[in-house]
Design a protein around this motif. Structure first.
Motif, PDB file in Angstrom:
ATOM      1  N   ALA A 113      22.262  24.950  16.473  1.00  0.00           N
ATOM      2  CA  ALA A 113      23.365  25.866  16.175  1.00  0.00           C
ATOM      3  C   ALA A 113      24.576  25.574  17.062  1.00  0.00           C
ATOM      4  O   ALA A 113      25.717  25.566  16.584  1.00  0.00           O
ATOM      5  N   PHE A 114      24.330  25.325  18.334  1.00  0.00           N
ATOM      6  CA  PHE A 114      25.418  25.003  19.260  1.00  0.00           C
ATOM      7  C   PHE A 114      26.075  23.688  18.847  1.00  0.00           C
ATOM      8  O   PHE A 114      27.299  23.571  18.838  1.00  0.00           O
ATOM      9  N   ASP A 115      25.269  22.702  18.481  1.00  0.00           N
ATOM     10  CA  ASP A 115      25.783  21.400  18.058  1.00  0.00           C
ATOM     11  C   ASP A 115      26.676  21.536  16.829  1.00  0.00           C
ATOM     12  O   ASP A 115      27.749  20.934  16.761  1.00  0.00           O
ATOM     13  N   GLN A 116      26.255  22.340  15.862  1.00  0.00           N
ATOM     14  CA  GLN A 116      27.062  22.544  14.665  1.00  0.00           C
ATOM     15  C   GLN A 116      28.377  23.246  14.989  1.00  0.00           C
ATOM     16  O   GLN A 116      29.421  22.910  14.432  1.00  0.00           O
ATOM     17  N   ALA A 117      28.318  24.206  15.908  1.00  0.00           N
ATOM     18  CA  ALA A 117      29.540  24.903  16.308  1.00  0.00           C
ATOM     19  C   ALA A 117      30.523  23.945  16.984  1.00  0.00           C
ATOM     20  O   ALA A 117      31.720  23.972  16.701  1.00  0.00           O
ATOM     21  N   ILE A 118      30.006  23.091  17.853  1.00  0.00           N
ATOM     22  CA  ILE A 118      30.867  22.114  18.537  1.00  0.00           C
ATOM     23  C   ILE A 118      31.439  21.112  17.534  1.00  0.00           C
ATOM     24  O   ILE A 118      32.621  20.759  17.604  1.00  0.00           O
ATOM     25  N   ASP A 119      30.617  20.656  16.584  1.00  0.00           N
ATOM     26  CA  ASP A 119      31.114  19.756  15.542  1.00  0.00           C
ATOM     27  C   ASP A 119      32.264  20.395  14.772  1.00  0.00           C
ATOM     28  O   ASP A 119      33.279  19.745  14.492  1.00  0.00           O
ATOM     29  N   HIS A 120      32.096  21.652  14.432  1.00  0.00           N
ATOM     30  CA  HIS A 120      33.140  22.369  13.690  1.00  0.00           C
ATOM     31  C   HIS A 120      34.426  22.472  14.520  1.00  0.00           C
ATOM     32  O   HIS A 120      35.514  22.172  14.019  1.00  0.00           O
ATOM     33  N   LEU A 121      34.300  22.875  15.767  1.00  0.00           N
ATOM     34  CA  LEU A 121      35.476  22.986  16.633  1.00  0.00           C
ATOM     35  C   LEU A 121      36.149  21.626  16.830  1.00  0.00           C
ATOM     36  O   LEU A 121      37.378  21.527  16.849  1.00  0.00           O
ATOM     37  N   GLU A 122      35.335  20.588  16.954  1.00  0.00           N
ATOM     38  CA  GLU A 122      35.878  19.242  17.131  1.00  0.00           C
ATOM     39  C   GLU A 122      36.685  18.820  15.905  1.00  0.00           C
ATOM     40  O   GLU A 122      37.776  18.247  16.032  1.00  0.00           O
ATOM     41  N   ARG A 123      36.166  19.115  14.718  1.00  0.00           N
ATOM     42  CA  ARG A 123      36.901  18.777  13.495  1.00  0.00           C
ATOM     43  C   ARG A 123      38.220  19.535  13.422  1.00  0.00           C
ATOM     44  O   ARG A 123      39.249  18.974  13.038  1.00  0.00           O
ATOM     45  N   VAL A 124      38.190  20.823  13.772  1.00  0.00           N
ATOM     46  CA  VAL A 124      39.416  21.633  13.740  1.00  0.00           C
ATOM     47  C   VAL A 124      40.468  21.045  14.682  1.00  0.00           C
ATOM     48  O   VAL A 124      41.627  20.862  14.301  1.00  0.00           O
ATOM     49  N   VAL A 125      40.058  20.726  15.899  1.00  0.00           N
ATOM     50  CA  VAL A 125      40.997  20.177  16.878  1.00  0.00           C
ATOM     51  C   VAL A 125      41.542  18.836  16.402  1.00  0.00           C
ATOM     52  O   VAL A 125      42.742  18.575  16.496  1.00  0.00           O
ATOM     53  N   LYS A 126      40.675  17.980  15.864  1.00  0.00           N
ATOM     54  CA  LYS A 126      41.142  16.669  15.391  1.00  0.00           C
ATOM     55  C   LYS A 126      42.123  16.815  14.242  1.00  0.00           C
ATOM     56  O   LYS A 126      43.109  16.091  14.171  1.00  0.00           O
ATOM     57  N   ILE A 127      41.860  17.749  13.335  1.00  0.00           N
ATOM     58  CA  ILE A 127      42.749  17.931  12.191  1.00  0.00           C
ATOM     59  C   ILE A 127      44.104  18.454  12.649  1.00  0.00           C
ATOM     60  O   ILE A 127      45.144  17.913  12.296  1.00  0.00           O
ATOM     61  N   VAL A 128      44.098  19.497  13.450  1.00  0.00           N
ATOM     62  CA  VAL A 128      45.362  20.112  13.859  1.00  0.00           C
ATOM     63  C   VAL A 128      46.117  19.219  14.839  1.00  0.00           C
ATOM     64  O   VAL A 128      47.296  18.946  14.659  1.00  0.00           O
ATOM     65  N   ALA A 129      45.445  18.757  15.866  1.00  0.00           N
ATOM     66  CA  ALA A 129      46.126  17.936  16.868  1.00  0.00           C
ATOM     67  C   ALA A 129      46.359  16.523  16.377  1.00  0.00           C
ATOM     68  O   ALA A 129      47.334  15.891  16.763  1.00  0.00           O
ATOM     69  N   GLY A 130      45.489  16.021  15.535  1.00  0.00           N
ATOM     70  CA  GLY A 130      45.609  14.649  15.055  1.00  0.00           C
ATOM     71  C   GLY A 130      46.838  14.406  14.225  1.00  0.00           C
ATOM     72  O   GLY A 130      47.333  13.290  14.141  1.00  0.00           O
ATOM     73  N   THR A 131      47.368  15.465  13.625  1.00  0.00           N
ATOM     74  CA  THR A 131      48.584  15.309  12.843  1.00  0.00           C
ATOM     75  C   THR A 131      49.803  15.165  13.731  1.00  0.00           C
ATOM     76  O   THR A 131      50.840  14.729  13.282  1.00  0.00           O
ATOM     77  N   ARG A 132      49.654  15.525  15.006  1.00  0.00           N
ATOM     78  CA  ARG A 132      50.786  15.493  15.921  1.00  0.00           C
ATOM     79  C   ARG A 132      50.582  14.610  17.138  1.00  0.00           C
ATOM     80  O   ARG A 132      51.529  14.282  17.816  1.00  0.00           O
ATOM     81  N   ARG A 133      49.327  14.234  17.451  1.00  0.00           N
ATOM     82  CA  ARG A 133      49.070  13.511  18.690  1.00  0.00           C
ATOM     83  C   ARG A 133      48.237  12.283  18.350  1.00  0.00           C
ATOM     84  O   ARG A 133      47.104  12.385  17.958  1.00  0.00           O
ATOM     85  N   ARG A 134      48.780  11.139  18.546  1.00  0.00           N
ATOM     86  CA  ARG A 134      48.146   9.890  18.138  1.00  0.00           C
ATOM     87  C   ARG A 134      46.753   9.705  18.728  1.00  0.00           C
ATOM     88  O   ARG A 134      45.867   9.172  18.082  1.00  0.00           O
ATOM     89  N   SER A 135      46.512  10.172  19.949  1.00  0.00           N
ATOM     90  CA  SER A 135      45.221   9.924  20.593  1.00  0.00           C
ATOM     91  C   SER A 135      44.094  10.774  20.007  1.00  0.00           C
ATOM     92  O   SER A 135      42.958  10.575  20.337  1.00  0.00           O
ATOM     93  N   CYS A 136      44.418  11.727  19.142  1.00  0.00           N
ATOM     94  CA  CYS A 136      43.381  12.582  18.560  1.00  0.00           C
ATOM     95  C   CYS A 136      42.906  12.058  17.208  1.00  0.00           C
ATOM     96  O   CYS A 136      42.159  12.729  16.528  1.00  0.00           O
ATOM     97  N   ILE A 137      43.338  10.905  16.786  1.00  0.00           N
ATOM     98  CA  ILE A 137      42.920  10.360  15.494  1.00  0.00           C
ATOM     99  C   ILE A 137      41.750   9.425  15.692  1.00  0.00           C
ATOM    100  O   ILE A 137      41.748   8.593  16.561  1.00  0.00           O
ATOM    101  N   ASN A 138      40.753   9.562  14.845  1.00  0.00           N
ATOM    102  CA  ASN A 138      39.620   8.631  14.842  1.00  0.00           C
ATOM    103  C   ASN A 138      39.631   7.802  13.600  1.00  0.00           C
ATOM    104  O   ASN A 138      39.984   8.133  12.574  1.00  0.00           O
TER     105      ASN A 138
END
Length: 138
Positions: A113-138
């Protein structure tokens, strides 16, 4: 394998590099450190149901808030690609504190459950920050 605009086939790794280079050419401004910190605080506070102002406190503030802060540090390092020293400066902590936070979060990821929560938060951060910060893109 996919093709880029010039019709050249690219491997997965090269696709990422191609996207990063394309983003460098765009006029999208990068997130500033305060904006990135705000994004991490809001995202993690929502995920852990804590007040985001508590994440900025200089003291520990209890186990639940400390874990939320550790997750935010972990996401800044893993999802956004900041070095541990950069993440430490972002959170007004030492790089060794960020290192410890990464270890704590990685150890807790054995819980599904913790792993899934972290995966979800990681995706959110990558989507939001990745559109504005080059280092957040995978």
């Amino acid at each position: 394998m996919t093709t880029c605009q010039s019709g050249i086939f690219l491997s997965t790794r090269r696709q990422r590099d191609f996207r990063v280079n394309e983003l460098k050419k765009s006029n999208t401004p990068a997130l500033t450190d305060p904006e990135l910190r705000e994004l991490l605080d809001v995202t993690v506070a929502g995920g852990f149901d804590v007040d985001e102002t508590q994440l900025r406190q200089p003291n520990r503030c209890g186990a639940r808030i400390a874990l939320a802060r550790q997750v935010a540090m972990y996401l800044s390092h893993v999802a956004c690609g900041l070095t541990k020293a950069e993440a430490g400066r972002l959170f007004a902590r030492d790089r060794t504190t960020v290192h410890h936070a990464c270890i704590v979060v990685e150890q807790r990821r054995d819980d599904r459950a913790f792993d899934q929560a972290i995966d979800h938060l990681e995706r959110v951060v990558k989507i939001v920050a990745g559109t504005r910060r080059r280092s957040c893109i995978n």
